[in-house]
Write a protein that holds these residues in place. Structure first.
Motif, PDB file in Angstrom:
ATOM      1  N   ARG B  10      12.022 -11.629 -11.168  1.00  0.00           N
ATOM      2  CA  ARG B  10      13.401 -12.071 -11.010  1.00  0.00           C
ATOM      3  C   ARG B  10      14.304 -11.156 -11.811  1.00  0.00           C
ATOM      4  O   ARG B  10      14.194 -11.069 -13.027  1.00  0.00           O
ATOM      5  CB  ARG B  10      13.522 -13.514 -11.472  1.00  0.00           C
ATOM      6  CG  ARG B  10      14.620 -14.263 -10.756  1.00  0.00           C
ATOM      7  CD  ARG B  10      14.354 -15.741 -10.908  1.00  0.00           C
ATOM      8  NE  ARG B  10      13.219 -16.160 -10.105  1.00  0.00           N
ATOM      9  CZ  ARG B  10      13.337 -16.690  -8.884  1.00  0.00           C
ATOM     10  NH1 ARG B  10      14.526 -16.864  -8.342  1.00  0.00           N
ATOM     11  NH2 ARG B  10      12.281 -17.059  -8.212  1.00  0.00           N
ATOM     12  N   MET B 132      18.741 -18.640   1.625  1.00  0.00           N
ATOM     13  CA  MET B 132      18.190 -19.026   0.318  1.00  0.00           C
ATOM     14  C   MET B 132      16.831 -18.369   0.095  1.00  0.00           C
ATOM     15  O   MET B 132      16.470 -18.042  -1.035  1.00  0.00           O
ATOM     16  CB  MET B 132      18.065 -20.552   0.246  1.00  0.00           C
ATOM     17  CG  MET B 132      19.415 -21.242   0.302  1.00  0.00           C
ATOM     18  SD  MET B 132      19.293 -23.027   0.104  1.00  0.00           S
ATOM     19  CE  MET B 132      19.026 -23.562   1.783  1.00  0.00           C
ATOM     20  N   LYS B 137      15.236 -18.378  -3.656  1.00  0.00           N
ATOM     21  CA  LYS B 137      15.241 -19.749  -4.170  1.00  0.00           C
ATOM     22  C   LYS B 137      13.881 -20.379  -3.872  1.00  0.00           C
ATOM     23  O   LYS B 137      13.240 -20.046  -2.873  1.00  0.00           O
ATOM     24  CB  LYS B 137      16.338 -20.557  -3.458  1.00  0.00           C
ATOM     25  CG  LYS B 137      17.736 -20.024  -3.711  1.00  0.00           C
ATOM     26  CD  LYS B 137      18.429 -20.839  -4.786  1.00  0.00           C
ATOM     27  CE  LYS B 137      19.662 -20.163  -5.336  1.00  0.00           C
ATOM     28  NZ  LYS B 137      20.651 -19.742  -4.350  1.00  0.00           N
ATOM     29  N   ASN B 138      13.464 -21.299  -4.730  1.00  0.00           N
ATOM     30  CA  ASN B 138      12.135 -21.855  -4.486  1.00  0.00           C
ATOM     31  C   ASN B 138      12.138 -22.830  -3.316  1.00  0.00           C
ATOM     32  O   ASN B 138      13.166 -23.351  -2.916  1.00  0.00           O
ATOM     33  CB  ASN B 138      11.536 -22.458  -5.762  1.00  0.00           C
ATOM     34  CG  ASN B 138      12.121 -23.809  -6.102  1.00  0.00           C
ATOM     35  OD1 ASN B 138      12.233 -24.681  -5.244  1.00  0.00           O
ATOM     36  ND2 ASN B 138      12.503 -23.964  -7.346  1.00  0.00           N
ATOM     37  N   LEU B 141      13.712 -26.468  -3.505  1.00  0.00           N
ATOM     38  CA  LEU B 141      15.159 -26.437  -3.592  1.00  0.00           C
ATOM     39  C   LEU B 141      15.789 -26.048  -2.262  1.00  0.00           C
ATOM     40  O   LEU B 141      16.771 -26.637  -1.805  1.00  0.00           O
ATOM     41  CB  LEU B 141      15.533 -25.410  -4.664  1.00  0.00           C
ATOM     42  CG  LEU B 141      16.941 -25.457  -5.195  1.00  0.00           C
ATOM     43  CD1 LEU B 141      16.874 -25.467  -6.715  1.00  0.00           C
ATOM     44  CD2 LEU B 141      17.749 -24.261  -4.717  1.00  0.00           C
ATOM     45  N   ARG B 142      15.175 -25.053  -1.616  1.00  0.00           N
ATOM     46  CA  ARG B 142      15.648 -24.573  -0.324  1.00  0.00           C
ATOM     47  C   ARG B 142      15.698 -25.698   0.686  1.00  0.00           C
ATOM     48  O   ARG B 142      16.689 -25.919   1.363  1.00  0.00           O
ATOM     49  CB  ARG B 142      14.686 -23.517   0.207  1.00  0.00           C
ATOM     50  CG  ARG B 142      15.034 -22.142  -0.180  1.00  0.00           C
ATOM     51  CD  ARG B 142      14.150 -21.068   0.379  1.00  0.00           C
ATOM     52  NE  ARG B 142      12.946 -21.362   1.071  1.00  0.00           N
ATOM     53  CZ  ARG B 142      11.776 -20.796   0.787  1.00  0.00           C
ATOM     54  NH1 ARG B 142      11.677 -19.941  -0.203  1.00  0.00           N
ATOM     55  NH2 ARG B 142      10.719 -21.080   1.498  1.00  0.00           N
ATOM     56  N   ARG B 145      18.258 -28.475  -0.095  1.00  0.00           N
ATOM     57  CA  ARG B 145      19.641 -28.110   0.179  1.00  0.00           C
ATOM     58  C   ARG B 145      19.878 -27.931   1.680  1.00  0.00           C
ATOM     59  O   ARG B 145      20.933 -28.311   2.199  1.00  0.00           O
ATOM     60  CB  ARG B 145      20.002 -26.829  -0.579  1.00  0.00           C
ATOM     61  CG  ARG B 145      21.394 -26.338  -0.266  1.00  0.00           C
ATOM     62  CD  ARG B 145      22.033 -25.572  -1.401  1.00  0.00           C
ATOM     63  NE  ARG B 145      23.289 -24.980  -0.941  1.00  0.00           N
ATOM     64  CZ  ARG B 145      24.427 -25.646  -0.836  1.00  0.00           C
ATOM     65  NH1 ARG B 145      24.469 -26.930  -1.152  1.00  0.00           N
ATOM     66  NH2 ARG B 145      25.523 -25.033  -0.398  1.00  0.00           N
ATOM     67  N   ASN B 182      24.210 -20.435   0.536  1.00  0.00           N
ATOM     68  CA  ASN B 182      24.278 -19.943  -0.844  1.00  0.00           C
ATOM     69  C   ASN B 182      25.651 -20.166  -1.474  1.00  0.00           C
ATOM     70  O   ASN B 182      26.021 -19.466  -2.421  1.00  0.00           O
ATOM     71  CB  ASN B 182      23.899 -18.464  -0.896  1.00  0.00           C
ATOM     72  CG  ASN B 182      22.401 -18.257  -0.708  1.00  0.00           C
ATOM     73  OD1 ASN B 182      21.608 -19.133  -1.065  1.00  0.00           O
ATOM     74  ND2 ASN B 182      22.016 -17.121  -0.137  1.00  0.00           N
TER      75      ASN B 182
END
Ligand SMILES: Nc1ncnc2c1ncn2[C@@H]1O[C@H](COP(=O)(O)OP(=O)(O)O)[C@@H](O)[C@H]1O
Ligand SMILES: [Mg+2]
Lengths: 403, 271
Positions: B10, B132, B137-138, B141-142, B145, B182
């Protein structure tokens, strides 16, 4: 992301099932043939090894070379000489005989069977385990006393006497001009797999029997060759060389004038021949992998063109060059690896089926399987590089405009 | 190996992504776009000077061929200007390489196309997740959302549907959910209602109005006055030039009860 890419790859492979399969075909055939050829080679190696272990890997024969022009009487062996060799090399050789064989008809009642006789010493069983099921083996008394006793296998007994347990039965045969009655003292069972039967010849109609070598070889005979078994497989080459030079010296010749054949050496020849053969054929099969790889490259190029718009969309959403690159590389690697796995199933299946048909246990080494799948994935990545980079370099707006 | 596979490491995001530097979200200075079609050069845009502030709701109008899409593609960092400057959030994007532009598109811009541009054979949910995914993004979470966004555009129950199982209006709503994934400050839409009937068009524009109220800067290309009526500023183009630029009193979005798609309900106010 990697898992995401793999899922995407699988769904795109599934979306074009027929096309994916045809693309994989090159890899399937390539890996399939490599696997089967290597497996056949390994299996044959194993079979030869077993065969030679069965006949005794330390077995050796010595005789005057067939290439020697001026044969003399002294080039032959005598029983006396054999005894001398036994004395000198007794610690290192476990068995020696005159390799005497003859064949003659054997009669019992109204039955006549052609028999092959092998003359052996009483301790033959120590170097060549025999599965004796009835009676006893030949003993020292039989050999020294030239007793007309024989040991035969169950098939020969059946052929001649009509029963397996023929211990105590007699038959008449003529050996070197003398007709006599011989008595069966022991019966053994021969166990051979189909490959051994093919290589050594299975006895189905005739007969085979062991009898004391002293019946076939007399003190003043000219014996062409001697056969012996060495105690140690590791050091037998040296021992054979020593015996050769001893024999040459005693016969006033050069060691090169004598031929020495050993089972170990023969097995080594088979092994290297099989190894070379499967390398060569496997190499040719590997070329089909190359062709398969080109097939994958071709279809990936088509796929990249077809999916230009998709690439544009992905880029518009923020996919970087590397994201697209990895997506397509994953796809071609998975395509190729799937081909590899199918190829292994195909090759392994064919070899196993063939082995079952011939009654032979086939060998498929796991490291070959792992190597094959790995190699096909590498082929996929390699041949996917160009299409993937072509996809990754697409300009987003151009790609979005593509119809 | 890590670096090839991507997404495992990251990196810190550059300042031009994390900082909101400028009140002028978009500033164009002497922007020119020339299409070189071999034999002749077509001037798509002729020296455009234009500023759009953070939080505006703008319509771009003009006849076919007037340069609207050309402008939008440049604003969306899908294409590059031939000359002049485009400052997005105070940063000149003309100097950026293609991966930097990808990052900008991913974080700062939501783009809605006339032809929806959903990825086929990929569920609505996966389509919304894509930006995402590229933002690393993990998974949890993806998905969370993406479901929220689909619920917000009234497609909560359609998350697993494939694009070809959805109507045009529904597809465009998936595309909008995806554009918002995003939380970009800028939403660009090039004739988003061009392929839709009136009812679906109104729904889409109401959605934009709502997003605008929540602070997103929205730029919509249209050649329909009724669509432009939803916005607060109308810029008219002709032959690659700005013909006029005037404020507009926006039409009030309808209340929730009059939504045609009552069963699903456009849950604009719930979120
Ligand atoms: N890729 C292209 N190549 C050449 N000319 C183009 C290209 N895209 C657009 N143009 C030209 O640029 C002008 C503006 O087009 P465009 O921006 O698509 O107009 P609008 O979206 O307002 O209909 C037109 O004259 C069109 O022919
Ligand atoms: Mg247009």
């Amino acid at each position: 992301m990697l898992i995401e890419n793999m899922l995407m790859a699988f769904s795109s492979i599934r979306a074009n099932k027929m096309r994916s399969f045809l693309t994989m075909l090159g890899i399937i055939i390539g890996i399939g043939s490599v696997i089967s050829i290597v497996s056949v080679g390994d299996t044959m190696k194993g079979l030869f090894e077993e065969l030679y272990r069965n006949i005794g890997i330390t077995q050796a024969y010595i005789a005057i070379g067939y290439w020697v022009d001026d044969w003399r009487e002294s080039d032959y062996f005598s029983l006396e000489e054999m005894e001398r060799i036994k004395e000198i090399f007794g610690d290192e050789i476990t068995y020696i005989d005159t390799d005497a064989q003859t064949s003659a008809d054997a009669y019992c009642a109204r039955t006549t069977v052609q028999f092959n006789y092998t003359g052996i010493d009483y301790n033959y069983q120590e170097v060549q385990p025999i599965n004796l099921i009835y009676g006893r083996f030949l003993n020292e008394g039989d050999v020294l006393g030239r007793r007309k006793n024989v040991v035969m296998d169950t098939v020969s007994a059946m052929n001649l006497f009509g029963v397996e347990n023929a211990v105590g039965k007699t038959f008449r045969t003529t050996i070197y001009g003398t007709t006599d009655d011989y008595t069966v003292v022991g019966i053994y069972r021969k166990e051979m797999n189909p490959f051994q039967a093919m290589m050594m010849g299975a006895n189905t109609e005739g007969g085979e029997a062991f009898l004391p070598y002293t019946i076939l070889s007399w003190p003043n005979d000219f014996i062409y060759d001697l056969r012996f078994f060495c105690r140690d497989e590791e050091t037998m080459d040296e021992l054979c060389a020593n015996i050769k030079s001893y024999v040459a010296r005693s016969k006033d010749r050069q060691p090169e004038d004598f031929q020495m054949v050993t089972a170990k050496e023969q097995m080594g020849q088979w092994n290297s021949m099989l190894g070379g053969l499967s390398m060569a054929v496997g190499g040719i099969a590997a070329i089909s992998l190359l062709v398969g790889g080109i097939g994958i490259m071709n279809i990936m190029l088509v796929s990249v063109t077809e999916r230009t718009r998709e690439i544009g969309i992905r880029k518009s959403l923020g996919a970087k060059t590397r994201d697209i690159m990895v997506q397509f590389l994953t796809e071609s690697a998975i395509l190729s690896a799937c081909g590899g796995i199918l190829g292994i199933l195909l090759g392994g299946g064919l070899v196993t089926a063939g082995g079952m048909l011939m009654g032979v246990q086939t060998v498929i080494r796991p490291e070959v399987v792992v190597l094959a799948v790995g190699f096909s994935a590498v082929v996929g990545v390699f041949f996917g590089l160009y299409p993937a980079s072509k996809a990754a370099k697409k300009d987003p707006i151009e790609a979005l405009r593509y119809e | 190996m890590k670096s090839i596979l991507g997404g495992l490491g990251r990196k810190k995001l550059p300042d031009y992504i994390t900082d909101n530097i400028s009140e002028d979200l978009i500033r164009l200075e002497d922007l020119v776009k020339v299409y070189d079609t071999g034999a002749l050069k077509v001037l798509g845009l002729k020296r455009i000077n234009l500023t759009i502030h953070r939080g505006e709701f703008v319509a771009i109008m003009g006849q076919s061929g007037s340069g609207k899409s050309t402008l939008m593609n440049i604003l969306g960092c899908l294409d590059r200007p031939s000359m002049g400057h485009y400052y997005l959030d105070g940063v000149d994007v003309a100097a950026m390489d293609s991966d930097e532009l990808s990052l900008i598109r991913n974080r700062k811009i939501g783009f809605v196309f006339q032809s929806f541009n959903l990825i086929s054979r990929t569920s609505a949910l996966k389509n919304v997740e894509l930006p995402m995914t590229y933002a690393r993004k993990n998974k949890k979470l993806r998905e969370e959302r993406a479901r929220q966004l689909l619920a917000r555009v009234g497609l909560g129950k359609r998350a697993e549907h494939m694009p070809n199982e959805l109507s045009g209006g529904q597809r465009q709503r998936v595309a909008i959910a995806r554009a918002l994934a995003n939380e970009p400050p800028l939403l660009l839409a090039d004739e988003p209602t061009g392929n839709l009937d009136t009812a679906a068009s109104v729904e889409i524009m109401e959605l934009f109005s709502q997003l605008h109220k929540e602070g997103t800067t929205v730029v919509v290309v249209t050649h329909e006055e009724e669509i432009a009526a939803f916005t607060e500023r109308i810029i008219r183009f002709r032959d690659g030039e700005v013909l006029s630029d005037s404020p507009n009193v926006p039409r009030e979005p309808r209340g929730r009860d009059s939504a045609p798609d009552a069963e699903e309900g456009i849950e604009l106010r719930d979120t």
